[in-house]
Design an enzyme around this catalytic site. Structure first.
Site, mmCIF file in Angstrom:
data_model
loop_
_atom_site.group_PDB
_atom_site.id
_atom_site.type_symbol
_atom_site.label_atom_id
_atom_site.label_comp_id
_atom_site.label_asym_id
_atom_site.label_seq_id
_atom_site.Cartn_x
_atom_site.Cartn_y
_atom_site.Cartn_z
ATOM 1 N N ARG A 20 2.572 21.687 -3.738
ATOM 2 C CA ARG A 20 2.494 21.851 -2.281
ATOM 3 C C ARG A 20 1.870 20.637 -1.597
ATOM 4 O O ARG A 20 2.392 20.147 -0.595
ATOM 5 C CB ARG A 20 1.739 23.128 -1.926
ATOM 6 C CG ARG A 20 2.509 24.389 -2.313
ATOM 7 C CD ARG A 20 1.709 25.646 -2.049
ATOM 8 N NE ARG A 20 0.489 25.606 -2.863
ATOM 9 C CZ ARG A 20 -0.585 26.338 -2.615
ATOM 10 N NH1 ARG A 20 -0.621 27.161 -1.594
ATOM 11 N NH2 ARG A 20 -1.646 26.251 -3.394
ATOM 12 N N ASN A 38 3.542 28.791 -1.977
ATOM 13 C CA ASN A 38 3.846 29.424 -3.251
ATOM 14 C C ASN A 38 4.388 30.821 -2.998
ATOM 15 O O ASN A 38 3.962 31.497 -2.056
ATOM 16 C CB ASN A 38 2.586 29.529 -4.120
ATOM 17 C CG ASN A 38 2.181 28.211 -4.739
ATOM 18 O OD1 ASN A 38 2.978 27.286 -4.838
ATOM 19 N ND2 ASN A 38 0.934 28.123 -5.154
#
Length: 91
Positions: A20, A38
């Protein structure tokens, strides 16, 4: 300049490898807007919006991922533009 937005799902070893933060850095560098997060199934979801060429470059980068990732699959579908400016890592 043609603006596009894509809803993206990245599958493989993509959680717990800095995916990320890496994706945010790439997106910001390309001047894209959207988010990355996620998912409960172990995948990563993203919304990327910007110039068509920059979005295509980001999709290519997502297919490689950061150093410790192992990307198996990237799917992308047209989507609506993000609600907030900038690019964000969501919980």
């Amino acid at each position: 300049m043609t603006m596009v937005t894509k809803q993206v799902r990245i599958r493989g070893r993509v959680q717990g490898v800095g995916f990320r933060a890496w994706a945010k850095g790439r997106a910001v560098g390309l001047g894209l807007e959207g988010w990355v997060r996620n998912e409960a199934d172990g995948s990563v979801a993203a919304l990327i919006s910007g110039d068509e060429a920059d979005v295509a470059e980001m999709l290519s980068a997502l297919g490689r991922g950061p150093r410790f990732a192992a990307v198996d699959e990237v799917t992308a579908e047209p989507a609506s533009a993000p609600d907030m400016p900038g690019f964000h890592v969501l919980a």
